[in-house]
Write a protein that holds these residues in place. Structure first.
Motif: not given
Length: 239
Positions: A53-59
């Motif tokens: 939902a945040f459009n983020l990769e884990l790193a």
């Protein structure tokens, strides 16, 4: 910043309300409220949904944290714990390679310094060999010193041969010097036009060479770099 505070900040940065983010992540608004207030830690599946939902990769998500202070809370999520463990292993490998490099620098430094100091690779001894003249084929190599023994006649005939041979040897005398850093022993024989030259060791002496001084300087510099590397290791790999 805590995990819940990050969830809340990311939601606000995207301009989303709690109901909107909860719908995007497929969770209840009340549960999202608990997450944002650090009253609960999301399961691995819900955490993945929130990242999507945040459009983020884990790193990218973890880059927002001070991992030293937040590790305890973050490690409760399996994906984060696995990522942190991999990072720790990779850092351990980098640290080992770094220490091996520092050790290698010191070993190379000591070797270079010893090579320069001991002059094992580049000798500082100069040898001078002396030749009295060209020895013709069939003559003894020491003809210029032993020609007198070749006179076998006695009396007036012997004196005549003596004077003739002496004049010849004086005329043939052509002193030549051969300088080298290699020790050939007491005698060195070289083929030349008309015969050969027999060189006798005349003298030797010490002559400092720049290459040995440079090896010692380079050894000191590399040794200092290796020691400094060990000193800086804790700062470079802290945490």
């Amino acid at each position: 910043m805590t995990l819940g505070e990050q969830f809340k900040q990311l939601r606000q940065e995207l301009g989303l309300s709690q109901p909107e983010l909860a719908e995007m992540a497929g969770i209840e608004q009340s549960y999202l409220s608990k997450l944002e207030n650090d009253k609960s830690v999301p399961s691995n599946e819900i955490f993945r949904s929130l990242l999507k939902a945040f459009n983020l990769e884990l790193a990218q998500f973890l880059a927002r944290f001070d991992l030293n202070s937040s590790r305890g809370q973050l490690s409760q999520i399996p994906d984060i714990e696995n990522w942190l463990n991999r990072q720790q292993q990779q850092q351990g490998e980098r640290q080992r390679r770094y220490l091996y490099s520092c050790s290698a620098l010191i070993v190379i430094a000591v070797t270079l310094f010893y090579a320069g100091f001991s002059t094992l690779l580049f000798s500082e001894v100069r040898y001078q060999y002396e030749s009295q003249g060209v020895v013709k084929p069939g003559e003894p190599k020491d003809i210029f010193h032993s020609w007198r023994r070749l006179i076998l006649a006695t009396g007036a005939e012997g004196d005549k041969q003596w004077r003739s041979k002496e004049a010849e040897m004086v005329q043939r005398r052509d002193v030549d010097y051969y300088l080298t850093r290699e020790n050939f022993g007491e005698q060195l024989v070289m083929t030349v036009d008309g015969g050969l030259r027999s060189y006798q060791l005349d003298k030797q002496w010490q002559e400092p060479r720049l290459i040995n001084a440079l090896l010692q300087i380079l050894g000191v510099l590399l040794f200092s770099a290796g020691i400094m590397g060990f000193v800086l290791e804790r700062k470079l790999f802290k945490g």
